[in-house]
Design a protein around this motif. Structure first.
Motif, PDB file in Angstrom:
ATOM      1  N   GLU A 134       0.802  -1.220   0.000  1.00 49.95           N
ATOM      2  CA  GLU A 134       0.000   0.000   0.000  1.00 49.95           C
ATOM      3  C   GLU A 134       0.837   1.273   0.000  1.00 49.95           C
ATOM      4  O   GLU A 134       0.425   2.299  -0.539  1.00 49.95           O
ATOM      5  N   SER A 135       1.999   1.224   0.608  1.00 55.43           N
ATOM      6  CA  SER A 135       2.783   2.439   0.820  1.00 55.43           C
ATOM      7  C   SER A 135       3.191   3.084  -0.502  1.00 55.43           C
ATOM      8  O   SER A 135       3.699   2.405  -1.403  1.00 55.43           O
ATOM      9  N   ARG A 136       3.011   4.373  -0.586  1.00 53.33           N
ATOM     10  CA  ARG A 136       3.402   5.104  -1.795  1.00 53.33           C
ATOM     11  C   ARG A 136       4.912   5.177  -1.935  1.00 53.33           C
ATOM     12  O   ARG A 136       5.446   5.180  -3.044  1.00 53.33           O
ATOM     13  N   THR A 137       5.630   5.245  -0.815  1.00 47.94           N
ATOM     14  CA  THR A 137       7.067   5.480  -0.847  1.00 47.94           C
ATOM     15  C   THR A 137       7.911   4.230  -0.618  1.00 47.94           C
ATOM     16  O   THR A 137       9.090   4.216  -0.952  1.00 47.94           O
ATOM     17  N   GLY A 138       7.321   3.202  -0.018  1.00 51.61           N
ATOM     18  CA  GLY A 138       8.103   2.040   0.360  1.00 51.61           C
ATOM     19  C   GLY A 138       8.925   2.230   1.615  1.00 51.61           C
ATOM     20  O   GLY A 138       9.704   1.347   2.003  1.00 51.61           O
ATOM     21  N   SER A 139       8.770   3.358   2.297  1.00 52.42           N
ATOM     22  CA  SER A 139       9.519   3.624   3.524  1.00 52.42           C
ATOM     23  C   SER A 139       8.941   2.825   4.687  1.00 52.42           C
ATOM     24  O   SER A 139       7.720   2.823   4.896  1.00 52.42           O
ATOM     25  N   VAL A 140       9.810   2.193   5.458  1.00 51.14           N
ATOM     26  CA  VAL A 140       9.337   1.521   6.667  1.00 51.14           C
ATOM     27  C   VAL A 140       8.674   2.532   7.600  1.00 51.14           C
ATOM     28  O   VAL A 140       7.731   2.197   8.322  1.00 51.14           O
ATOM     29  N   ALA A 141       9.120   3.785   7.526  1.00 52.90           N
ATOM     30  CA  ALA A 141       8.520   4.828   8.359  1.00 52.90           C
ATOM     31  C   ALA A 141       7.031   5.002   8.097  1.00 52.90           C
ATOM     32  O   ALA A 141       6.278   5.400   8.985  1.00 52.90           O
ATOM     33  N   SER A 142       6.582   4.723   6.882  1.00 48.94           N
ATOM     34  CA  SER A 142       5.157   4.838   6.572  1.00 48.94           C
ATOM     35  C   SER A 142       4.369   3.615   7.014  1.00 48.94           C
ATOM     36  O   SER A 142       3.148   3.574   6.867  1.00 48.94           O
ATOM     37  N   MET A 143       5.072   2.613   7.547  1.00 47.91           N
ATOM     38  CA  MET A 143       4.457   1.348   7.956  1.00 47.91           C
ATOM     39  C   MET A 143       4.712   1.027   9.420  1.00 47.91           C
ATOM     40  O   MET A 143       4.366  -0.058   9.892  1.00 47.91           O
ATOM     41  N   GLY A 144       5.323   1.961  10.162  1.00 49.17           N
ATOM     42  CA  GLY A 144       5.825   1.634  11.486  1.00 49.17           C
ATOM     43  C   GLY A 144       4.792   1.045  12.419  1.00 49.17           C
ATOM     44  O   GLY A 144       5.031   0.017  13.077  1.00 49.17           O
ATOM     45  N   LEU A 145       3.625   1.673  12.511  1.00 49.02           N
ATOM     46  CA  LEU A 145       2.589   1.171  13.408  1.00 49.02           C
ATOM     47  C   LEU A 145       2.010  -0.142  12.899  1.00 49.02           C
ATOM     48  O   LEU A 145       1.723  -1.047  13.687  1.00 49.02           O
ATOM     49  N   ALA A 146       1.849  -0.255  11.575  1.00 46.30           N
ATOM     50  CA  ALA A 146       1.345  -1.506  11.010  1.00 46.30           C
ATOM     51  C   ALA A 146       2.281  -2.665  11.342  1.00 46.30           C
ATOM     52  O   ALA A 146       1.849  -3.726  11.817  1.00 46.30           O
ATOM     53  N   LEU A 147       3.569  -2.486  11.111  1.00 46.30           N
ATOM     54  CA  LEU A 147       4.536  -3.559  11.355  1.00 46.30           C
ATOM     55  C   LEU A 147       4.613  -3.899  12.841  1.00 46.30           C
ATOM     56  O   LEU A 147       4.735  -5.070  13.214  1.00 46.30           O
ATOM     57  N   ALA A 148       4.536  -2.888  13.695  1.00 42.64           N
ATOM     58  CA  ALA A 148       4.596  -3.137  15.136  1.00 42.64           C
ATOM     59  C   ALA A 148       3.430  -3.997  15.607  1.00 42.64           C
ATOM     60  O   ALA A 148       3.566  -4.765  16.573  1.00 42.64           O
ATOM     61  N   THR A 149       2.290  -3.870  14.938  1.00 40.81           N
ATOM     62  CA  THR A 149       1.106  -4.640  15.324  1.00 40.81           C
ATOM     63  C   THR A 149       0.912  -5.881  14.451  1.00 40.81           C
ATOM     64  O   THR A 149      -0.141  -6.521  14.507  1.00 40.81           O
ATOM     65  N   GLY A 150       1.922  -6.229  13.642  1.00 47.59           N
ATOM     66  CA  GLY A 150       1.896  -7.472  12.886  1.00 47.59           C
ATOM     67  C   GLY A 150       1.203  -7.406  11.550  1.00 47.59           C
ATOM     68  O   GLY A 150       0.937  -8.444  10.940  1.00 47.59           O
ATOM     69  N   ARG A 151       0.918  -6.199  11.039  1.00 48.18           N
ATOM     70  CA  ARG A 151       0.218  -6.060   9.764  1.00 48.18           C
ATOM     71  C   ARG A 151       1.230  -5.961   8.634  1.00 48.18           C
ATOM     72  O   ARG A 151       2.152  -5.171   8.687  1.00 48.18           O
TER      73      ARG A 151
END
Length: 313
Positions: A134-151
């Motif tokens: 989904e991320s427009r940039t591919g930055s982990v920063a745009s996914m931080g909360l998702a990844l922390a919660t296992g998404r």
């Protein structure tokens, strides 16, 4: 604060996209710039040094994957070891980012000290709930909360093994004011158990009721401890322009201070990570002064609560 504070530098920019000209962002300089303003001394803290990240690799985004995924995975594990050390013996950790992917290593380290389940207070102008697809940039920063919660389909979402770093039912997202679109995972956020308190809630309810609601979520009886992730872009751009994606509106430093104070001083607060400040966008260092003043007012034992007092230092 009557606890020992341990500062860690996390000079990472591997979790964020490059500048528009393709060069690596300078978030890696942030810990040194904040130290140069006397942060460690003002907090009366011990300094555990920096955890240096691997080199930036994915200047061109890999399709449907996070940039520098392997490097962020490696770095999160290294940072976790230092955070576990920092939070021993009841100490309060302050992690100076860097980009906000450092929340993953911070949580992993906090788990080693406190056990599980953990809570998470995620204070950010953006939802950061995108998946790599989904991320427009591919930055982990745009996914931080998702990844922390296992998404998300990424090894970063499985840093802790089968279970996520934190369960969404123990998470509060505070201060977002980004536009609702798929790039930050808003639809999935709305369907999740995360307590979502956008910036408008702070304006409507005030800092004290908001902090009470957050603590009811992240410090419930079954939670062993909680982490605070503070993204500098949550502050109003009138006082904080040195961030990569500023959003209009947001709290002023005194409003943020009033909200954060009862959270930071809760006995089960394990530490705080400060992220996204970019010294390259702060030539006069006014942003650095604001952040040092905020942390000093929050954490230094001799500084009374109120308007951050070092903004002109």
């Amino acid at each position: 604060m009557d606890r020992t504070i341990a500062v860690i530098g996390a000079p990472s920019s591997i979790g964020i996209r490059p500048y528009d000209d393709g060069a690596q962002r300078h978030l890696n300089r942030a810990p040194d710039v904040l130290r140069e303003r006397g942060l460690v001394r003002r907090l009366g803290a011990i300094d555990l040094g920096d955890v240096v990240p691997p080199p930036y690799q994915d200047f061109v985004r890999p399709p449907n994957r996070a940039r520098n995924e392997r490097q962020v995975l490696e770095y999160s594990r290294s940072l976790a070891q230092r955070v576990a050390q920092a939070t021993e013996y009841g100490r309060f950790a302050v992690v100076l980012g860097g980009d906000c992917s450092v929340v993953l290593g911070s949580l992993l380290g906090a788990r080693q000290t406190a056990g599980t389940p953990l809570g998470l207070v995620y204070v950010d102008a953006h939802a950061d709930f995108a998946t790599p697809e989904e991320s427009r940039t591919g930055s982990v920063a745009s996914m931080g909360l998702a990844l922390a919660t296992g998404r998300g389909d990424s090894p970063l979402a499985r840093l802790a093994g089968r279970l996520p770093l934190v369960n969404g039912s123990h998470v509060a997202l505070v201060g977002r004011r980004d536009k609702a679109d798929a790039w930050y995972g808003h639809a999935a956020l709305a369907a999740s158990p995360i307590l979502d308190l956008p910036d408008s809630t702070l304006l409507a309810q005030g800092a004290d009721p908001l902090a009470e609601a957050v603590l009811a979520r992240v410090a419930s009886d079954d939670v062993r401890g909680f982490w605070i992730q503070l993204d500098a872009d949550v502050l109003n751009p009138a006082v904080m322009q040195a961030v990569d994606s500023p959003e209009p509106g947001g709290p002023m430093p005194d409003e943020l201070l009033r909200f954060l104070s009862p959270i930071v001083h809760h006995p089960r607060a394990l530490g705080l990570s400060l992220t996204i400040y970019d010294p390259a966008l702060d030539p006069d260092r006014s942003g650095a002064r604001q952040l040092v003043a905020l942390l000093e007012s929050l954490l230094a034992p001799s500084v009374p609560l109120g308007l951050p007092k070092a903004v002109n230092a």
